[in-house]
Design an enzyme around this catalytic site. Structure first.
Site, mmCIF file in Angstrom:
data_model
loop_
_atom_site.group_PDB
_atom_site.id
_atom_site.type_symbol
_atom_site.label_atom_id
_atom_site.label_comp_id
_atom_site.label_asym_id
_atom_site.label_seq_id
_atom_site.Cartn_x
_atom_site.Cartn_y
_atom_site.Cartn_z
ATOM 1 N N LYS A 1 0.839 -1.198 0.000
ATOM 2 C CA LYS A 1 0.000 0.000 0.000
ATOM 3 C C LYS A 1 0.874 1.249 0.000
ATOM 4 O O LYS A 1 0.584 2.217 -0.691
ATOM 5 C CB LYS A 1 -0.923 -0.002 1.228
ATOM 6 C CG LYS A 1 -2.118 -0.897 1.032
ATOM 7 C CD LYS A 1 -2.841 -1.205 2.310
ATOM 8 C CE LYS A 1 -3.853 -2.320 2.050
ATOM 9 N NZ LYS A 1 -4.326 -2.969 3.251
ATOM 10 N N GLN B 1 -5.297 -2.268 9.785
ATOM 11 C CA GLN B 1 -5.082 -3.576 9.156
ATOM 12 C C GLN B 1 -5.662 -4.681 10.050
ATOM 13 O O GLN B 1 -5.358 -4.761 11.231
ATOM 14 C CB GLN B 1 -3.569 -3.788 8.950
ATOM 15 C CG GLN B 1 -3.215 -5.023 8.164
ATOM 16 C CD GLN B 1 -3.697 -4.975 6.709
ATOM 17 O OE1 GLN B 1 -3.530 -3.989 6.014
ATOM 18 N NE2 GLN B 1 -4.316 -6.058 6.262
ATOM 19 N N ASP C 1 -11.952 2.324 4.015
ATOM 20 C CA ASP C 1 -12.275 0.907 3.822
ATOM 21 C C ASP C 1 -13.783 0.687 3.705
ATOM 22 O O ASP C 1 -14.226 -0.400 3.345
ATOM 23 C CB ASP C 1 -11.749 0.086 5.013
ATOM 24 C CG ASP C 1 -10.391 -0.526 4.727
ATOM 25 O OD1 ASP C 1 -10.106 -0.787 3.546
ATOM 26 O OD2 ASP C 1 -9.629 -0.753 5.683
#
Ligand code: NDP
Length: 284
Positions: free
Chosen positions: A53, A97, A120
């Site tokens: 990322k 995460q 997200d």
């Protein structure tokens, strides 16, 4: 003969578009989109995701920062970091995460990420907006799937779409997106009685199960479009999807490979959402 849906190509083109958008935003408002990734513990797979990322952010001009916390971090400490990032003007997207260590309540953490930086799309407010048909941030894997279908001009309207899997991060939101695009959607799961009977009806079949080669050729209609979300390791340790690709690729019209299909799109849509978030903060 089927056509391969090339997630890498769609991803490259989409990232070019994002890079242009980042440049435009910088020059028009002086704002550089920023993404913060929070990683608790030392799960090697998560570290790889976070590293990828960071590289992807660099390439499109998005500022990124990583917060690596030890596995024994308490929920309060993690919440304090999330709150700090919620109030940090450099940051437009916050990514926590998953999975988090067992002693941390994942739901509580995700609910404390401000919905305005929830790139997200996991916060209940963003899930609710998606269901309502007025999305702010759409979770990245489902969003990437729709992008790929559009890239290949695959007609969603009126299609019979079957999604196998009902998770909050893939199955449910992809079903909702397909529904908003006027597909007739059926969602299957582990208690579905005759799975093959349902999947054989699909014009568009999305497999998000997590079992190698689970969808076999006899479960798929000739000419169907097959989207394989699964990431599994087979007995030889090779990366493989949920779909029996070798026996299916001749009978379908389009199919995504694993790797190189859905996977690259997930990070791409994270970048996309971060840019969108920065634009929102700039009033664009
Ligand atoms: P989950 O484990 O959360 O969900 C799996 C779903 O599959 C569940 O709804 C489950 O049903 C269903 N299922 C399990 N067994 C069967 C069965 N025998 N018949 C029918 N349905 C079944 O997984 P995720 O949604 O998080 O992920 C799915 C896969 O996609 C994984 O391989 C994951 O690694 C991959 N993935 C890939 C991403 C990418 O970027 N490419 C991103 C996210 C995930 P039930 O609800 O009844 O238990």
């Amino acid at each position: 003969m089927s056509e391969l849906i090339d997630g890498k190509k769609v991803s490259e083109d989409t990232r070019e578009e994002i890079a242009k958008g980042v440049e435009e935003l910088k020059s028009s408002s002086g704002i550089t989109p920023g993404l913060a990734a929070v990683l608790v513990g030392d799960d090697p797979a998560s570290e790889i995701y976070v590293r990828n990322k960071r590289k992807a952010c660099e390439k499109v001009g998005i500022y990124s920062e990583e917060h690596k916390l030890p596995a024994e971090t308490t929920e309060e400490e993690l919440l304090a970091l999330v709150n700090k990032l919620n109030n940090d003007d450099k940051i437009h997207g916050i990514l926590v995460q998953l999975p988090l260590p067992d002693h941390i309540n994942e739901t509580n953490i995700l609910r404390n990420v401000t919905p305005l930086k929830d790139v997200d799309g996991f916060h209940p407010e963003n899930v609710g907006r998606l269901v309502e048909g007025n999305p702010r941030f759409i979770s990245c894997t489902p969003y990437g799937i729709i992008k790929m279908l559009d890239y290949y001009n695959i007609e969603i309207k009126g299609a019979e779409a079957v999604v196998v899997g009902r998770s909050n991060i893939v199955g449910k939101p992809v079903g909702m997106l397909l529904l908003h695009r006027h597909a007739t959607v059926t969602t299957c799961h582990s208690r579905t009685k005759d799975l093959g009977e349902v999947t054989r009806r699909a014009d568009i079949l999305v497999a998000a199960i997590g079992r190698a080669n689970f969808i076999t050729a006899d479960m798929v209609k000739d000419g169907a479009v097959v989207i394989d979300v699964g990431i599994n390791r087979n007995e030889e340790g090779k990366l493989t999807g949920d779909v029996d690709f070798a026996n299916l690729s001749d009978k379908v019209s389009y199919i995504t490979p694993v790797p190189g299909g859905v996977g690259p799109m997930t990070i791409t849509m994270l970048l996309w959402n971060t840019l969108e978030s920065a634009k929102l903060s700039a009033g664009k």
